[in-house]
Scaffold this motif. Structure first.
Motif, PDB file in Angstrom:
ATOM      1  N   UNK A  33       0.745  -0.854   0.198  1.00  0.00           N
ATOM      2  CA  UNK A  33       0.085   0.191  -0.120  1.00  0.00           C
ATOM      3  C   UNK A  33       0.869   0.905  -0.040  1.00  0.00           C
ATOM      4  N   UNK A  34       1.738   1.244  -0.617  1.00  0.00           N
ATOM      5  CA  UNK A  34       2.857   2.569  -0.567  1.00  0.00           C
ATOM      6  C   UNK A  34       2.356   3.181  -2.145  1.00  0.00           C
ATOM      7  N   UNK A  35       2.780   4.649  -1.491  1.00  0.00           N
ATOM      8  CA  UNK A  35       2.453   5.912  -3.036  1.00  0.00           C
ATOM      9  C   UNK A  35       3.412   6.117  -3.555  1.00  0.00           C
ATOM     10  N   UNK A  36       3.184   6.500  -4.403  1.00  0.00           N
ATOM     11  CA  UNK A  36       4.297   6.616  -5.217  1.00  0.00           C
ATOM     12  C   UNK A  36       5.929   7.537  -4.880  1.00  0.00           C
ATOM     13  N   UNK A  37       6.996   7.186  -4.735  1.00  0.00           N
ATOM     14  CA  UNK A  37       8.218   7.381  -4.184  1.00  0.00           C
ATOM     15  C   UNK A  37       8.660   6.474  -3.395  1.00  0.00           C
ATOM     16  N   UNK A  38       7.777   6.128  -2.558  1.00  0.00           N
ATOM     17  CA  UNK A  38       7.799   5.550  -1.719  1.00  0.00           C
ATOM     18  C   UNK A  38       9.176   4.603  -1.800  1.00  0.00           C
ATOM     19  N   UNK A  39       9.958   4.416  -0.958  1.00  0.00           N
ATOM     20  CA  UNK A  39      10.824   3.063  -0.905  1.00  0.00           C
ATOM     21  C   UNK A  39      10.451   1.861   0.065  1.00  0.00           C
ATOM     22  N   UNK A  40      11.369   0.935  -0.147  1.00  0.00           N
ATOM     23  CA  UNK A  40      11.158  -0.198   0.669  1.00  0.00           C
ATOM     24  C   UNK A  40      12.351  -0.478   1.576  1.00  0.00           C
ATOM     25  N   UNK A  41      12.902  -0.662   2.270  1.00  0.00           N
ATOM     26  CA  UNK A  41      13.169  -1.007   3.238  1.00  0.00           C
ATOM     27  C   UNK A  41      13.798  -3.056   3.370  1.00  0.00           C
ATOM     28  N   UNK A  42      14.365  -3.103   2.679  1.00  0.00           N
ATOM     29  CA  UNK A  42      15.207  -5.308   2.290  1.00  0.00           C
ATOM     30  C   UNK A  42      15.801  -5.319   3.371  1.00  0.00           C
ATOM     31  N   UNK A  43      15.406  -6.181   3.671  1.00  0.00           N
ATOM     32  CA  UNK A  43      16.364  -7.382   4.963  1.00  0.00           C
ATOM     33  C   UNK A  43      16.729  -8.220   4.562  1.00  0.00           C
ATOM     34  N   UNK A  44      18.163  -8.604   4.629  1.00  0.00           N
ATOM     35  CA  UNK A  44      19.042  -9.947   4.649  1.00  0.00           C
ATOM     36  C   UNK A  44      18.942 -10.706   5.272  1.00  0.00           C
ATOM     37  N   UNK A  45      18.767 -11.692   6.091  1.00  0.00           N
ATOM     38  CA  UNK A  45      20.144 -12.322   6.996  1.00  0.00           C
ATOM     39  C   UNK A  45      20.607 -13.446   6.615  1.00  0.00           C
ATOM     40  N   UNK A  46      21.323 -13.922   6.433  1.00  0.00           N
ATOM     41  CA  UNK A  46      22.083 -15.440   6.075  1.00  0.00           C
ATOM     42  C   UNK A  46      23.180 -15.556   7.531  1.00  0.00           C
ATOM     43  N   UNK A  47      22.342 -16.640   7.577  1.00  0.00           N
ATOM     44  CA  UNK A  47      23.478 -17.231   8.937  1.00  0.00           C
ATOM     45  C   UNK A  47      24.287 -18.993   8.800  1.00  0.00           C
ATOM     46  N   UNK A  48      25.177 -18.376   9.053  1.00  0.00           N
ATOM     47  CA  UNK A  48      26.523 -19.373   8.715  1.00  0.00           C
ATOM     48  C   UNK A  48      26.289 -20.488   9.675  1.00  0.00           C
ATOM     49  N   UNK A  49      26.876 -22.043   9.103  1.00  0.00           N
ATOM     50  CA  UNK A  49      27.498 -22.538  10.053  1.00  0.00           C
ATOM     51  C   UNK A  49      29.250 -22.220   9.911  1.00  0.00           C
ATOM     52  N   UNK A  51      30.853 -24.153   8.162  1.00  0.00           N
ATOM     53  CA  UNK A  51      31.591 -24.642   7.283  1.00  0.00           C
ATOM     54  C   UNK A  51      30.854 -24.124   5.804  1.00  0.00           C
ATOM     55  N   UNK A  52      29.995 -23.693   6.168  1.00  0.00           N
ATOM     56  CA  UNK A  52      29.116 -22.876   5.320  1.00  0.00           C
ATOM     57  C   UNK A  52      27.640 -21.630   4.976  1.00  0.00           C
ATOM     58  N   UNK A  53      27.461 -21.341   4.473  1.00  0.00           N
ATOM     59  CA  UNK A  53      25.752 -20.584   4.591  1.00  0.00           C
ATOM     60  C   UNK A  53      24.843 -21.262   4.867  1.00  0.00           C
ATOM     61  N   UNK A  54      23.960 -21.483   5.961  1.00  0.00           N
ATOM     62  CA  UNK A  54      22.385 -22.276   6.318  1.00  0.00           C
ATOM     63  C   UNK A  54      21.227 -22.129   5.955  1.00  0.00           C
ATOM     64  N   UNK A  55      21.260 -20.549   6.291  1.00  0.00           N
ATOM     65  CA  UNK A  55      19.648 -20.072   5.765  1.00  0.00           C
ATOM     66  C   UNK A  55      19.842 -18.864   5.368  1.00  0.00           C
ATOM     67  N   UNK A  56      18.647 -18.064   4.284  1.00  0.00           N
ATOM     68  CA  UNK A  56      18.980 -16.969   4.181  1.00  0.00           C
ATOM     69  C   UNK A  56      17.481 -16.263   3.969  1.00  0.00           C
ATOM     70  N   UNK A  57      17.163 -15.338   4.574  1.00  0.00           N
ATOM     71  CA  UNK A  57      15.939 -14.840   5.324  1.00  0.00           C
ATOM     72  C   UNK A  57      16.168 -12.981   4.171  1.00  0.00           C
ATOM     73  N   UNK A  58      14.626 -13.652   3.953  1.00  0.00           N
ATOM     74  CA  UNK A  58      14.233 -12.052   3.155  1.00  0.00           C
ATOM     75  C   UNK A  58      13.329 -11.422   3.179  1.00  0.00           C
ATOM     76  N   UNK A  59      13.588 -10.490   3.536  1.00  0.00           N
ATOM     77  CA  UNK A  59      11.723  -9.539   4.280  1.00  0.00           C
ATOM     78  C   UNK A  59      12.335  -8.385   3.556  1.00  0.00           C
ATOM     79  N   UNK A  60      10.462  -7.650   3.096  1.00  0.00           N
ATOM     80  CA  UNK A  60      10.599  -6.011   2.351  1.00  0.00           C
ATOM     81  C   UNK A  60       9.590  -5.438   3.598  1.00  0.00           C
ATOM     82  N   UNK A  61      10.061  -4.027   3.753  1.00  0.00           N
ATOM     83  CA  UNK A  61       9.332  -3.322   4.641  1.00  0.00           C
ATOM     84  C   UNK A  61       8.939  -2.568   4.276  1.00  0.00           C
ATOM     85  N   UNK A  62       7.411  -1.452   4.253  1.00  0.00           N
ATOM     86  CA  UNK A  62       7.582   0.065   3.419  1.00  0.00           C
ATOM     87  C   UNK A  62       8.747   0.626   4.434  1.00  0.00           C
TER      88      UNK A  62
END
Length: 87
Positions: A33-49, A51-62
């Motif tokens: 429900x965003x008006x014209x020109x309103x940005x989003x905040x992109x939050x990416x969390x990558x968890x690691x062991x 030895x390697x990356x385990x999980x990626x969570x992507x959340x988009x906020x107004x």
């Protein structure tokens, strides 16, 4: 799921957070429900062991309705107000 991975030797030991802003896609603007020109905040969390990356969570906020607050270190003197802002 986290416990199941840990039981198989893939314990989460750390993570990396990435925060960026950008112009939303038309679908994101509609869903949020965003008006014209309103940005989003992109939050990416990558968890690691260990030895390697385990999980990626992507959340988009107004971008006009959210605030990010990190608490790092010794915060004995930090007393937030009812909105979470320092006094």
């Amino acid at each position: 799921m986290i416990r199941a991975r840990a039981a198989k030797g893939h314990e989460e030991i750390g993570y990396v957070d990435e925060l960026t802003t950008r112009i939303p896609t038309p679908d994101e603007a509609r869903k949020l429900g965003l008006g014209s020109g309103t940005p989003v905040l992109v939050y990416v969390r990558t968890t690691y062991s260990n030895a390697r990356p385990l999980r990626l969570t992507l959340t988009i906020f107004a971008g006009d309705r959210n605030r990010v607050v990190y608490e790092i270190g010794d915060l004995q003197a930090y007393v937030p107000d009812e909105n979470g802002a320092p006094q």
